[in-house]
Design a protein around this motif. Structure first.
Motif, PDB file in Angstrom:
ATOM      1  N   UNK A   1     -15.429  15.531  30.626  1.00 20.23           N
ATOM      2  CA  UNK A   1     -15.009  16.546  31.610  1.00 20.23           C
ATOM      3  C   UNK A   1     -16.203  17.178  32.314  1.00 20.23           C
ATOM      4  N   UNK A   2     -17.324  17.255  31.611  1.00 20.74           N
ATOM      5  CA  UNK A   2     -18.524  17.889  32.180  1.00 20.74           C
ATOM      6  C   UNK A   2     -19.535  16.859  32.679  1.00 20.74           C
ATOM      7  N   UNK A   3     -19.082  15.622  32.887  1.00 17.13           N
ATOM      8  CA  UNK A   3     -19.987  14.569  33.347  1.00 17.13           C
ATOM      9  C   UNK A   3     -20.410  14.817  34.787  1.00 17.13           C
TER      10      UNK A   3
ATOM     11  N   UNK B   1     -15.781  16.012  21.099  1.00 13.46           N
ATOM     12  CA  UNK B   1     -17.082  15.983  21.774  1.00 13.46           C
ATOM     13  C   UNK B   1     -17.031  15.044  22.975  1.00 13.46           C
ATOM     14  N   UNK B   2     -16.444  13.864  22.775  1.00 14.61           N
ATOM     15  CA  UNK B   2     -16.351  12.897  23.855  1.00 14.61           C
ATOM     16  C   UNK B   2     -15.490  13.389  24.997  1.00 14.61           C
ATOM     17  N   UNK B   3     -14.363  13.996  24.665  1.00 12.67           N
ATOM     18  CA  UNK B   3     -13.462  14.520  25.711  1.00 12.67           C
ATOM     19  C   UNK B   3     -14.171  15.569  26.563  1.00 12.67           C
ATOM     20  N   UNK B   4     -14.846  16.516  25.907  1.00 11.47           N
ATOM     21  CA  UNK B   4     -15.540  17.574  26.644  1.00 11.47           C
ATOM     22  C   UNK B   4     -16.686  16.984  27.463  1.00 11.47           C
TER      23      UNK B   4
ATOM     24  N   UNK C   1     -21.729   6.735  36.930  1.00  9.20           N
ATOM     25  CA  UNK C   1     -20.975   7.471  35.902  1.00  9.20           C
ATOM     26  C   UNK C   1     -21.744   7.511  34.586  1.00  9.20           C
ATOM     27  N   UNK C   2     -23.073   7.615  34.670  1.00  9.60           N
ATOM     28  CA  UNK C   2     -23.900   7.512  33.448  1.00  9.60           C
ATOM     29  C   UNK C   2     -23.602   8.628  32.453  1.00  9.60           C
ATOM     30  N   UNK C   3     -23.322   9.854  32.921  1.00  6.20           N
ATOM     31  CA  UNK C   3     -22.962  10.933  32.000  1.00  6.20           C
ATOM     32  C   UNK C   3     -21.665  10.616  31.272  1.00  6.20           C
ATOM     33  N   UNK C   4     -20.710  10.054  32.011  1.00  8.01           N
ATOM     34  CA  UNK C   4     -19.407   9.715  31.439  1.00  8.01           C
ATOM     35  C   UNK C   4     -19.552   8.614  30.387  1.00  8.01           C
ATOM     36  N   UNK C   5     -20.341   7.574  30.741  1.00 11.86           N
ATOM     37  CA  UNK C   5     -20.565   6.472  29.805  1.00 11.86           C
ATOM     38  C   UNK C   5     -21.268   6.968  28.546  1.00 11.86           C
TER      39      UNK C   5
END
Length: 510
Positions: free
Chosen positions: A458-460, A452-455, A55-59
């Motif tokens: 979602x696009x992780x 920014x974090x929410x978007x 989940x590196x994109x999410x982190x």
């Protein structure tokens, strides 16, 4: 803040106080350090800090949002401390030193060092950012017609730094390694401090920016002078903020990730308190105050939406550039962060001249119309990225021209909104609430990073593959950009439809 004092026989450069140009170069180098680091930050977290996580994109999205929110929220605290105790000069030095140390600590390849570095930059920015901009205003007496052009010159310094830094830091990081890029950002910050110090030594600032009250500086708390205690507290605060930043924890539920993040909870609480207090103040305000306060809140809300989409340039758009834009022989993904500042430099004067020309013809649109158009330009810019997939290669790479056009349109939208927003807040806020309303305005940028974090979450993209990219990521990103475009265009249309009503509520404020 210290009072504006007329300095006898003050040296002029190009018709402006010479101190302006020392502040111009100090801010240029500070922005060099800030934007140079920001250009590398998301890519560094993806490739190094969270490289082993699925989940590196999410982190990365979670930490980037927390960092951005705290960077802008810190200015409210730093500005208050400067006003009441330290003064602008001391605050700028303290902030600059902390930021420089933070950039150099980023050159240490260690996860805890990484979070400590970000926290030092957060604390330092809180002292530096609000004070150097305020310092410019003290160079001019009230009503001085040169003040607007002085801020325009200063604003150009910000964007020159924002333009050059990603190009140089991005090149160093690509050729020699991440830490050389971060190190150059630190050198840029030190250069800014040296320029500022040389201005003080040459007495170009006169007695401006000194502590508001020397007695307060020397007043002791727990046996320590306040002027000494504040830097100690600032240094102690850094590890605590580092713990906040590293509090991110991803939890997988039904194949989806959610994160437990103390910073998110903190800003939710701040938001509730701010809205409750605004509601109370609007209730007790006069009818005229209530109308203008409502418009101030509305402007802040739509500016928050705009910055929330705009600041994706340092996160999702950088990842899109790295994974799905054909940059071969043009620039690196980190270097694309320079495009926004480049267009601001190219477009600022022409758009300013356009407003002047329209004013002479009595056709210059009022603030709500400019905000509506700015949101439309932002929406169209993301729509350009949304349709770029139709021109993708078999590897999922889209032509660079789409990214270039996107940044051009987004920069136009920024110039329609950002320069007028702050000045209108000072006109709309009741005198008794001026400081509070300005604090809310600066906090809006902090809340924008929550968007920014929410978007970003979602696009992780779930992957530990360093070469992640292709048609699958292209679809994820372009679908997301299409939704952003629709929301931004929708917000712009709403503002334009209600502009006549907003204009009435604003009264004689243009």
């Amino acid at each position: 803040m210290s009072e504006i004092t007329k300095q006898p026989h003050e040296k002029q450069i190009l018709g402006h106080p010479s101190g302006l140009f020392y502040l111009f170069f100090a801010e240029l180098w500070e922005r060099f350090s800030f934007y140079g680091m920001r250009a590398l930050l998301t890519l560094y977290m993806i490739d190094v800090i969270f490289a082993a996580l699925a989940e590196r994109d999410y982190a990365t999205a979670a930490v980037y949002a927390s960092y951005g929110s705290l960077v802008y929220a810190s200015t409210v605290v730093g500005g208050k401390v400067s006003d009441q105790i330290l003064g602008m000069r001391n605050s700028i030095f303290l902030g600059g030193i902390l930021m420089a140390v933070g950039h150099f600590v980023l050159a240490i390849e260690n996860n805890m060092a990484f979070f400590l570095a970000l926290s030092l930059i957060i604390v330092g920015n809180g002292f530096f950012k609000p004070n150097i901009s305020t310092f410019v205003g003290t160079l001019y007496e009230k009503g001085d017609p040169r003040k607007d052009s002085g801020f325009t010159i200063f604003y150009m310094g910000i964007n020159i730094g924002g333009w050059i830094a990603p190009l140089l830091c991005g090149w160093l990081a690509a050729k020699y390694g991440w830490h050389y890029g971060f190190g150059l950002a630190g050198i840029g910050m030190l250069t800014g401090l040296i320029v500022f110090w040389s201005g003080i030594k040459k007495n170009v600032f006169g007695d401006r920016g000194l502590p508001p009250n020397e007695e307060v500086m020397h007043k002791k708390i727990l046996g320590i002078k306040q002027g000494t205690l504040i830097p100690i507290i600032a240094v102690i605060a850094a590890p605590l903020i580092a713990l906040l930043l590293s509090s991110y924890k991803a939890i997988a539920t039904d194949g989806m990730f959610a994160d437990q993040n103390i910073v998110n909870v903190l800003f939710t609480g701040i938001g509730v308190v701010v809205l409750a207090y605004l509601a109370y103040e609007m209730y007790r305000a006069t009818l005229d105050e209530r109308k203008k306060l409502f418009v101030a809140v509305l402007i802040t809300f739509f500016m928050t939406i705009f910055w929330g989409f705009h600041e994706l340039s340092g996160s999702v758009i950088t990842l899109f550039a790295a994974r799905n834009v054909d940059l071969d022989g043009i620039m690196t993904a980190a270097q694309t962060n320079s495009l926004n500042s480049m267009f601001i430099i190219l477009l600022a004067i022409p758009i300013s001249m356009m407003w002047t020309w329209l004013s002479k013809k009595k056709s210059n649109p009022r603030t709500p119309y400019k905000f509506g158009l700015g949101l439309l330009f932002a929406g169209i810019s993301f729509y350009v990225l949304a349709i770029s997939g139709a021109s993708a290669s078999a590897n999922g790479l889209v032509p660079f021209a789409y990214l270039l056009l996107m940044y051009f349109l987004l920069s136009v939208g920024e110039l329609f909104m950002s320069p007028v927003g702050l000045s209108k807040m000072t006109d709309l806020a009741p005198v008794r609430l001026m400081a509070f309303v300005m604090g809310v305005w600066f906090l809006s940028s902090a809340f924008a990073f929550q968007i920014v974090g929410f978007i970003g979450k979602q696009l992780a993209i779930e992957s530990t593959d360093g070469n992640v990219g292709g048609l699958d990521t292209l679809t994820t990103y372009t679908d997301g950009f299409h939704l952003i475009a629709m929301y931004s265009i929708g917000a712009g249309v709403i503002v334009l439809l209600f502009s006549p009503l907003i204009k009435k509520l604003m009264g004689n404020v243009h």
